[in-house]
Design a protein around this motif. Structure first.
Motif, mmCIF file in Angstrom:
data_model
loop_
_atom_site.group_PDB
_atom_site.id
_atom_site.type_symbol
_atom_site.label_atom_id
_atom_site.label_comp_id
_atom_site.label_asym_id
_atom_site.label_seq_id
_atom_site.Cartn_x
_atom_site.Cartn_y
_atom_site.Cartn_z
ATOM 1 N N PHE A 113 15.663 -9.638 -10.482
ATOM 2 C CA PHE A 113 14.446 -10.208 -10.621
ATOM 3 C C PHE A 113 13.643 -9.500 -9.198
ATOM 4 C CE2 PHE A 113 10.892 -12.904 -10.637
ATOM 5 C CZ PHE A 113 10.646 -13.233 -11.996
ATOM 6 N N ALA A 114 14.473 -9.213 -8.160
ATOM 7 C CA ALA A 114 13.817 -8.688 -6.994
ATOM 8 C C ALA A 114 13.421 -7.026 -7.116
ATOM 9 C CB ALA A 114 14.780 -9.013 -5.936
ATOM 10 N N HIS A 115 13.540 -6.671 -8.403
ATOM 11 C CA HIS A 115 13.271 -5.303 -8.581
ATOM 12 C C HIS A 115 11.699 -5.085 -8.224
ATOM 13 C CE1 HIS A 115 14.776 -1.505 -10.192
ATOM 14 N NE2 HIS A 115 13.672 -1.241 -10.963
ATOM 15 N N GLY A 116 10.747 -5.657 -8.498
ATOM 16 C CA GLY A 116 9.569 -5.460 -8.234
ATOM 17 C C GLY A 116 9.188 -5.737 -6.710
ATOM 18 N N ALA A 117 9.775 -6.651 -6.178
ATOM 19 C CA ALA A 117 9.592 -6.685 -4.748
ATOM 20 C C ALA A 117 10.012 -5.601 -3.756
ATOM 21 C CB ALA A 117 9.833 -8.196 -4.246
ATOM 22 N N LEU A 118 11.475 -5.194 -4.367
ATOM 23 C CA LEU A 118 11.594 -3.909 -3.659
ATOM 24 C C LEU A 118 10.964 -2.676 -3.681
ATOM 25 C CD1 LEU A 118 15.790 -4.615 -4.707
ATOM 26 C CD2 LEU A 118 14.675 -4.385 -2.271
ATOM 27 N N LEU A 119 10.355 -2.756 -4.847
ATOM 28 C CA LEU A 119 9.361 -1.378 -5.330
ATOM 29 C C LEU A 119 8.177 -1.759 -4.270
ATOM 30 C CD1 LEU A 119 8.572 0.961 -6.769
ATOM 31 C CD2 LEU A 119 7.192 -0.589 -8.213
ATOM 32 N N ALA A 120 7.642 -2.834 -3.828
ATOM 33 C CA ALA A 120 6.516 -3.171 -3.150
ATOM 34 C C ALA A 120 6.871 -2.727 -1.705
ATOM 35 C CB ALA A 120 5.927 -4.524 -3.239
ATOM 36 N N ALA A 121 8.299 -3.068 -1.397
ATOM 37 C CA ALA A 121 8.745 -2.835 0.076
ATOM 38 C C ALA A 121 9.115 -1.469 0.111
ATOM 39 C CB ALA A 121 10.214 -3.469 0.124
ATOM 40 N N ALA A 122 9.518 -0.577 -0.923
ATOM 41 C CA ALA A 122 9.517 0.857 -0.714
ATOM 42 C C ALA A 122 8.082 1.287 -0.470
ATOM 43 C CB ALA A 122 10.167 1.424 -2.000
ATOM 44 N N MET A 123 7.086 0.903 -1.352
ATOM 45 C CA MET A 123 5.686 1.566 -1.241
ATOM 46 C C MET A 123 5.123 1.342 0.115
ATOM 47 S SD MET A 123 4.439 0.644 -4.922
ATOM 48 C CE MET A 123 2.928 1.385 -5.067
ATOM 49 N N PHE A 124 5.301 0.069 0.942
ATOM 50 C CA PHE A 124 4.989 -0.331 2.154
ATOM 51 C C PHE A 124 5.825 0.546 3.158
ATOM 52 C CE2 PHE A 124 2.658 -3.956 0.544
ATOM 53 C CZ PHE A 124 1.577 -3.799 1.627
ATOM 54 N N ALA A 125 7.146 0.977 2.786
ATOM 55 C CA ALA A 125 7.919 1.741 3.734
ATOM 56 C C ALA A 125 7.241 3.300 3.691
ATOM 57 C CB ALA A 125 9.354 1.879 3.111
ATOM 58 N N VAL A 126 6.511 3.543 2.513
ATOM 59 C CA VAL A 126 6.062 5.216 2.323
ATOM 60 C C VAL A 126 4.903 4.988 3.205
ATOM 61 C CG1 VAL A 126 4.902 6.700 0.778
ATOM 62 C CG2 VAL A 126 6.958 5.661 0.171
ATOM 63 N N LEU A 127 4.170 3.961 3.057
ATOM 64 C CA LEU A 127 2.878 3.930 4.084
ATOM 65 C C LEU A 127 3.183 4.045 5.381
ATOM 66 C CD1 LEU A 127 0.532 1.110 2.574
ATOM 67 C CD2 LEU A 127 -0.030 3.589 3.129
ATOM 68 N N PHE A 128 4.250 3.287 5.933
ATOM 69 C CA PHE A 128 4.647 3.032 7.375
ATOM 70 C C PHE A 128 5.021 4.327 7.804
ATOM 71 C CE2 PHE A 128 7.716 1.772 10.472
ATOM 72 C CZ PHE A 128 6.745 1.105 11.236
ATOM 73 N N VAL A 129 5.801 5.126 7.121
ATOM 74 C CA VAL A 129 6.530 6.461 7.629
ATOM 75 C C VAL A 129 5.307 7.300 7.640
ATOM 76 C CG1 VAL A 129 8.148 8.507 6.982
ATOM 77 C CG2 VAL A 129 8.770 6.047 6.588
ATOM 78 N N ASN A 130 4.344 7.153 6.745
ATOM 79 C CA ASN A 130 3.248 8.053 6.697
ATOM 80 C C ASN A 130 2.351 8.067 7.888
ATOM 81 O OD1 ASN A 130 0.016 8.470 5.591
ATOM 82 N ND2 ASN A 130 1.361 10.132 5.001
ATOM 83 N N GLN A 131 2.242 6.861 8.434
ATOM 84 C CA GLN A 131 1.370 6.371 9.245
ATOM 85 C C GLN A 131 2.105 6.754 10.670
ATOM 86 O OE1 GLN A 131 0.518 2.157 9.043
ATOM 87 N NE2 GLN A 131 -1.162 2.960 7.575
ATOM 88 N N ILE A 132 3.408 6.681 10.816
ATOM 89 C CA ILE A 132 4.233 6.951 11.890
ATOM 90 C C ILE A 132 4.327 8.245 12.258
ATOM 91 C CG2 ILE A 132 6.299 6.476 13.359
ATOM 92 C CD1 ILE A 132 4.765 4.107 13.244
ATOM 93 N N LEU A 133 5.042 9.092 11.329
ATOM 94 C CA LEU A 133 5.461 10.458 11.345
ATOM 95 C C LEU A 133 4.423 11.621 10.631
ATOM 96 C CD1 LEU A 133 9.141 9.982 10.410
ATOM 97 C CD2 LEU A 133 8.202 9.979 12.909
#
Lengths: 329, 290
Positions: free
Chosen positions: B40-60
Motif C-alpha cells: 500500500f506504500a507504493h504511491g507514497a514511495l513514488l511521491a518520495a521519489a518525486m521529491f527526491a528528484v526535485l531535491f537533487v535537481n535543486q542541489i546539484l
C-alpha cells in the motif's frame, strides 16, 4: 446481576465520560472529546465488521460521508428536521453497506481485495459528491445555524458532548450484546475460518451482509454527528481517506474485536497526536506521521491492542507466524 | 461532440501517459507476484521519489533524466531495507498485517514529506517540459514521449534481468515455489528484499520520467496508488505483460474520461474500472489465478 456483568465496563466508561464536563470547561478539551468520540463511534462501526468479522475495510469513509450527506440533504434540500435527519443518515449508511456488501461479498472478495474495493467505492462517492449539484459540488454544504435542541444544535459544547457520549454508550452496549449473541458468535466464526463456519451451517453471506449494514449505520451516525457539530461538510471531509484511516487505526490500536477498543484507541491516538503536535511546534503532518508509526508498532508488537495489554487472559491467542505457506491458497 | 482529431490526440497522449503509469504498476505487480503482498506504500514511495528528484535537481542541478541511475540505486537500497527491516519482521507473515504495515508506512512517508517540504504543489520545469513534437496534425508533449520511451526501455531491461540473470531466475523460482526454492539454497528473505528493492527502483525511474510534466505534492501518492492498483488488477496480479497493457488501457481511459466527463468527474472512470474488474474479473485480463 450475572447477565449484566459484561456491560459494567461500558457503563463505567460512560459515567466517566459523562462526568468529564464537570471537571473541564476548556473549549479546547471539550472540542477534543467531541471530535475524538465521534471518531471512536465511527471506529466502533468499523470494528464490528473488521474486528469481529475479520473483513478489513479501507473505505469506511463511504459510510461516514453517506450519513453526513444524507442528513444534510434531508434537512437542506428536503426541508425536514435534524432528528429525522439523524435517522435518515443512519439508514442511508446501512443502505450503502448493503449495496457495497452485496456487490463485494457476493463476488467473493475478501482480505486485501475487499479492502481495496471498499477504498475504490469511497473514492467513487467522493468524486460524485464533488461534482454533483445536490451535494453542493466542490463548495460543500453549510448547514444553516439554528441553535436549539430540536435542531440537534447546542449552544453549549458540553451538552453536545453529552449527546455524543450517550450515543457512544448505546452503541457500545449494542456491540457488547451482539458479542454475546448468536450473530456475534457466527461473525467471529467466519473471521477465524470462513470455510469451517460455512461447513457448520453458517450462512456466510447473510452474516457478512448484516455486519456491514450495522457497521455502515454506526459509522454513518458518526458522520451525522460530525455534520451537526461542525455544520459543514465537503467531499474531502465526508468521503476523504482520513476518516477511513482513522477508524481502522483506532480499532486496531485499541484492540481488534473488543468492545472498548475503539474508544480507548481513539482517545490514545488523538492524545498522542496532540502531544506530538505541541512538541513539534506546528510542523504540519507530524501528528499523522506519528499515527502511521503507531500503526506499524501496533501491528508488530500489540496484536491485542491496548485493551489486550490490560486483559491478557481473555484475548484470543495471536496467530503469529501461523500462516502456513503463502501463495498456496 | 469533439472532432476526430481531438479524440485521436487524446488517445495518443493517453497511451504515452499510460506507459509511465505502467512502469509505476510494474513495481507493484512484481512485488505482488513474488511476495504475494499488496504494497500500500507504493504511491507514497513514488511521491518520495518525486521529491527526491526535485531535491537533487535543486542541489546539484541535475536534469531528471540524468538522475535515473542515481535514484534507481538509492531507491533499490531503500526498498531492500524497508522489506528486510520493517515490513517482513512487523507483519508476522499475515496478509492483513502487511496491508496495515504498508498503510502505516505510507502515512509516515506522506506526512514526513509534508513536514519537510510543505503542502505546496511543485513542478520541475525543463527545456522540454512544454515543448511538443508535431506528428502530422497531432501535438505530442516531448516529455511524455521521452517518458513513454524510458518506461518501455525500463520494462524491457527488467524483463531481461528476470529472464536471463541468476538473481532473476532466483526471483522467479521463489515466486513459483517458495519452499522448493529455499531447498535449492536460495535465501527467500534476500530474494523478497531484492524484489521489493526492484519495485522501488521502478518507482524511482518512473519519478524521473514523470516530473518534467507532472506536478507533485506530498499527497499525490494516494492518487497514483489507486491508478497503480487498478492497472495491476486489470492486468492480472503479478503479470508483467498485464501491467504494461493495463497501464496503456488506464492511460487512455483517464484521458478519454477527462475529455468527455470533465476534469472533476473524469477521475471516476478509473475507479469504476477498478471496482468492475475486482467484482467481475478479479483474475484480471492476463492473470492466471487470483
Amino acid at each position: 446481576m450475572r447477565t449484566l456483568r459484561p456491560y459494567l465496563p461500558v457503563l463505567v466508561l460512560g459515567v466517566l465520560l459523562a462526568l468529564a464536563p464537570l471537571f473541564v470547561t476548556s473549549n479546547v478539551v471539550l472540542n477534543f472529546l467531541v471530535f475524538t468520540l465521534t471518531v471512536a463511534l465511527a471506529a466502533q462501526g468499523w470494528n464490528l465488521l473488521g474486528g469481529f468479522g475479520g473483513q478489513f475495510s479501507f473505505g469506511h469513509a463511504a459510510f461516514f460521508g453517506t450519513g453526513a450527506y444524507a442528513s444534510a440533504i434531508w434537512q437542506m434540500q428536503l426541508g425536514f428536521d435534524a432528528w429525522t435527519g439523524f435517522v435518515a443518515g443512519t439508514l442511508a449508511g446501512a443502505l450503502a453497506g448493503l449495496v457495497i456488501g452485496f456487490l463485494s461479498f457476493r463476488a467473493g472478495l475478501r482480505g486485501s481485495y475487499f479492502a481495496l474495493v471498499t477504498l475504490a467505492f469511497a473514492e467513487v462517492f467522493r468524486v460524485l459528491a464533488n461534482s454533483s449539484e445536490v451535494t453542493g459540488g466542490a463548495a460543500g454544504l453549510l448547514l444553516p445555524l439554528k441553535i436549539g435542541a430540536e435542531n440537534l444544535q447546542f449552544a453549549d459544547r458540553a451538552t453536545f458532548l453529552g449527546f455524543v457520549v450517550a450515543l457512544v454508550i448505546v452503541v457500545l452496549l449494542l456491540v457488547q450484546w451482539i458479542r454475546g449473541s448468536r450473530f456475534g458468535a457466527q461473525l467471529v466464526a467466519l473471521r477465524e475460518n470462513e470455510e469451517a463456519a460455512r461447513a457448520l451451517g453458517v450462512d456466510v453471506l447473510v452474516v457478512k451482509l448484516k455486519a456491514i449494514c450495522l457497521s455502515g449505520a454506526i459509522t454513518a451516525a458518526a458522520g451525522v454527528l460530525y455534520l451537526q457539530y461542525f455544520l459543514f461538510i465537503d467531499s474531502g471531509i465526508a468521503y476523504g481517506t482520513w476518516i477511513s484511516v482513522e477508524v481502522l487505526l483506532a480499532a486496531i490500536v485499541g484492540g481488534l474485536g473488543t468492545v472498548l477498543g475503539p474508544v480507548v484507541g481513539a482517545l490514545a491516538l488523538h492524545g498522542v497526536g496532540e502531544l506530538a503536535k505541541s512538541l513539534a511546534g506546528g510542523l504540519p503532518g507530524i501528528d499523522l506521521a506519528v499515527y502511521g508509526a503507531v500503526l506499524v508498532v501496533a501491528v508488530a508488537f500489540l496484536p491485542g491492542g491496548l485493551v489486550g495489554i490490560v486483559r491478557r487472559r481473555d484475548r484470543p491467542r495471536p496467530v503469529r507466524d501461523a500462516a502456513p505457506v503463502e501463495g498456496e491458497a | 461532440m469533439y472532432s476526430a482529431d481531438i479524440i485521436i490526440e487524446a488517445l495518443l497522449n493517453g497511451l504515452l501517459t499510460g506507459a509511465i503509469y505502467a512502469l509505476v504498476a510494474l513495481g507493484l505487480t512484481l512485488v505482488y507476484g513474488v511476495l504475494h503482498i499488496i504494497n500500500f506504500a507504493h504511491g507514497a514511495l513514488l511521491a518520495a521519489a518525486m521529491f527526491a528528484v526535485l531535491f537533487v535537481n535543486q542541489i546539484l542541478g541535475l536534469d531528471p533524466y540524468v538522475q535515473i541511475p542515481l535514484l534507481a540505486v538509492i531507491f533499490f537500497g531503500l526498498g531492500y531495507g524497508l522489506q528486510r527491516l520493517v515490513i517482513g519482521p512487523a507483519s508476522h507473515g499475515r496478509d492483513e498485517n502487511i496491508l496495515l504495515v504498508t498503510l502505516g508506512l505510507s502515512i509516515i512517508i506522506e506526512n514526513l514529506l509534508l513536514a519537510g517540504f510543505g503542502s505546496d504543489t511543485r513542478s520541475l520545469n525543463t527545456d522540454y517540459s512544454f515543448a511538443v513534437f508535431e506528428v502530422g496534425p497531432y501535438l505530442l508533449g516531448q516529455a511524455r514521449v521521452f517518458g513513454a520511451a524510458g518506461a518501455l526501455a525500463t520494462a524491457a531491461l527488467l524483463w531481461l534481468f528476470l529472464s536471463r540473470s541468476d538473481t532473476g531466475k532466483a526471483i522467479r523460482a521463489v515466486a513459483r515455489e517458495k519452499i522448493g526454492a529455499s531447498l535449492q539454497g536460495i535465501s527467500v528473505g534476500h530474494v523478497y528484499a531484492v524484489t521489493f528493492g526492484l519495485g522501488c527502483a521502478c518507482l524511482a525511474v518512473a519519478a524521473c520520467l514523470l516530473l518534467p510534466t507532472f506536478y507533485v505534492n506530498p499527497r499525490i501518492g494516494s492518487a497514483y496508488v489507486l491508478v497503480a492498483f487498478t492497472i495491476v488488477v486489470l492486468g492480472g496480479m503479478g503479470s508483467i505483460v498485464g501491467a504494461m497493457l493495463g497501464g496503456l488501457i488506464i492511460g487512455v481511459v483517464e484521458s478519454m474520461s477527462g475529455l468527455f466527463l470533465g476534469e472533476s468527474l473524469g477521475q471516476i472512470g478509473i475507479f469504476l474500472i477498478f471496482i468492475l474488474a475486482l467484482l467481475f474479473k478479479p483474475t484480471g485480463l492476463f492473470g492466471a489465478k487470483a
